[in-house]
Design an enzyme around this catalytic site. Structure first.
Site: not given
Ligand code: PGA
Length: 251
Positions: A75, A144, A151
């Site tokens: 990324d 998370n 996400e």
């Protein structure tokens, strides 16, 4: 070292972050040594630092060369200039590439300067495919449970694309910036499906702030709410964890 399998994932638990780096680098070196022209997916962030330090050490001992290695980073922030100190291109140069003999032309990132992210992400997917796919992808995990910048809420069939970062991710990464406001809102990231296509996956994590993400990933059914949990469906996935990150899954 403790080793066990949880939900189809091989788990290695070691004592300290440096040992996480050592074991992950060992697994990476194995892939480099056993392939003629290995293609690697690369991660960034705090977790990657001890891994790359150890890889540089092994390279300088001439255990292997990077001459025939091709890399695709997982990324990159978007938009960002590669020379920006916080860019992942800058990170990779500093932490690994400038220390070893990898040819510049073998190093790939999604184009974070483009005005057409959709096209740039399609090109990135095509490049990985044309290269024959990734032999190994290195991953960290967010608190998370994101992998790459996928996400919570990211579907299993996602591919490389532009994403909006979670507030919790921006806060976690603010330590690499002068202030929270400077953390970009967006990034380009490989998708879950891109990651799952790699022939081998090694996810590394250390520290107590990863304990809940690791627990959810290794105990819950695969779901978009816990993006890393999709790795349970990968045929060759290893987690390298320190005792703190593994605290709630130890046998
Ligand atoms: P970290 O990030 O290694 O800096 O904790 C990992 C991630 O967010 O994937």
């Amino acid at each position: 070292m403790q080793e066990f399998v949880r939900r189809n994932i091989k788990v290695m638990v070691v004592d300290a972050p440096e040992e996480v780096g050592r074991q992950t680098a060992r697994l990476t070196a194995e892939v480099i040594k056993t392939h003629d022209s290995p293609t690697l997916g690369m991660c960034t962030g705090g977790t990657a630092v001890p891994i790359y330090r150890e890889l540089i050490g092994r390279w300088s001992e001439r255990q292997f060369s990077f001459q025939s290695v091709t890399t695709f980073n997982l990324d990159e922030y978007y938009p960002v200039h590669p020379k920006e100190p916080f860019s992942y291109q800058h990170f990779m140069r500093d932490e690994l590439f400038r220390h070893v003999d990898i040819p510049t032309a073998h190093v790939h990132f999604p184009n974070a300067l483009t005005h057409d992210p959709e096209e740039a992400c399609g090109i990135y997917e095509d490049l990985i495919r044309k290269r024959g796919g990734m032999d190994l992808i290195l991953l960290g995990i967010g608190s998370n449970a994101h992998i790459g910048f996928n996400e919570p809420g990211t579907p299993r069939d996602s591919r490389t694309r532009r994403v909006t970062l979670d507030e919790s991710t921006r806060q976690a990464n603010a330590r690499f910036f002068a202030a929270l406001e400077e953390v970009p809102q967006h990034a380009l990231t490989m998708g879950i499906a891109t990651i799952m296509d790699a022939r081998k996956v090694v996810l590394s994590a250390y520290g107590a702030n990863k304990v809940e993400a690791i627990e959810n990933t290794l105990t819950k059914d695969p779901s978009a709410e816990v993006p890393a949990s999709f790795l349970q469906e990968h045929p060759d996935c290893t987690f390298v964890l320190d005792r703190e990150a593994a605290a709630s899954v130890l046998e």
